[in-house]
Enzyme design. Sequence first.
Site, PDB file in Angstrom:
ATOM      1  N   SER A  25       4.402  12.452 -11.460  1.00  0.00           N
ATOM      2  CA  SER A  25       4.367  12.277 -10.005  1.00  0.00           C
ATOM      3  C   SER A  25       5.375  13.214  -9.339  1.00  0.00           C
ATOM      4  CB  SER A  25       4.666  10.823  -9.646  1.00  0.00           C
ATOM      5  OG  SER A  25       4.920  10.741  -8.266  1.00  0.00           O
ATOM      6  N   HIS A  50       0.400  14.448 -10.918  1.00  0.00           N
ATOM      7  CA  HIS A  50       0.035  13.373  -9.979  1.00  0.00           C
ATOM      8  C   HIS A  50       0.550  13.748  -8.585  1.00  0.00           C
ATOM      9  CE1 HIS A  50      -0.923   9.067  -9.186  1.00  0.00           C
ATOM     10  NE2 HIS A  50       0.138   9.088  -8.381  1.00  0.00           N
ATOM     11  N   ASP A 193       0.853   2.995 -12.085  1.00  0.00           N
ATOM     12  CA  ASP A 193       1.629   3.868 -11.208  1.00  0.00           C
ATOM     13  C   ASP A 193       2.740   3.084 -10.523  1.00  0.00           C
ATOM     14  OD1 ASP A 193       2.465   5.949  -9.597  1.00  0.00           O
ATOM     15  OD2 ASP A 193       0.722   5.884  -8.265  1.00  0.00           O
TER      16      ASP A 193
END
Length: 235
Positions: A25, A50, A193
């Site tokens: 991420s 991500h 997540d």
Amino acid sequence: MVFYILPDKNHVEKEKKYMMKISASLLACNLAQLALEISKCKKSGVDWVHFDVMDGVFVDQITYGSPVLKTVRSSTDMFLDVHLMVEDPTKQIKLFADAGADLITIHVESFCNISEVLKDIKSRGKKAALAIKPLTPIEAVYPYLHLCDMVLVMTVEPGYGGQMFIPETVEKISALRKVTDNLGMKDFDIQVDGGINEKTAVTAKEAGANVLAVGTTLFKADNMKAVCDELKKSV
Ligand code: DX5
Ligand code: ZN
């Protein structure tokens, strides 16, 4: 006499099915060094990138949009996993698909025609996914599973990186894995997540997740590769 040990096919299938993927991420990276951070991810064994898109309406913050994804695409050949935390993703699909996304995730809580938007993603040759917030019952995604390649189970409230994993989300992961298994969806991806570290990754994997979106744990590590190896260890 020589004995040959034939590989157990079921075992191989199971291994393949639960092969862990890590999606880094970018929210937690040094954005001033975006291309460098992405190449560090690749060298460390990260599988996907991500890309968290926030619109300031669905969640408080505003992050980045398709023009930034386009620059990311030009700097890497990695798989680009776009997580749209936006109130209405309808108009964003073409923009992100054209910018080079490989997978586009929309929220089941967003205000749009979910089936039509998922079909739009697929019609552009991209993988489609649905994300679900911690307080939304997992049953909300079941009517759309046939249109999805993945479900993203949020393990924190969307909006910020660096939060604590919410343990109550674990049973949603296992319930979903049971349903996709029963439907014979062998290669179905379940992404988790939020708040993923070496410990919570094990919990998520045991519940049936096979894609870990990881921000803080990866980018704040002294040795990204070591963290990556640890997170990928199968359960
Ligand atoms: C939260 C985002 C996550 C988050 C992950 O709204 O969707 O992708 O940035 O970051 P960490 O790993 O720091 O929780
Ligand atoms: Zn995300």
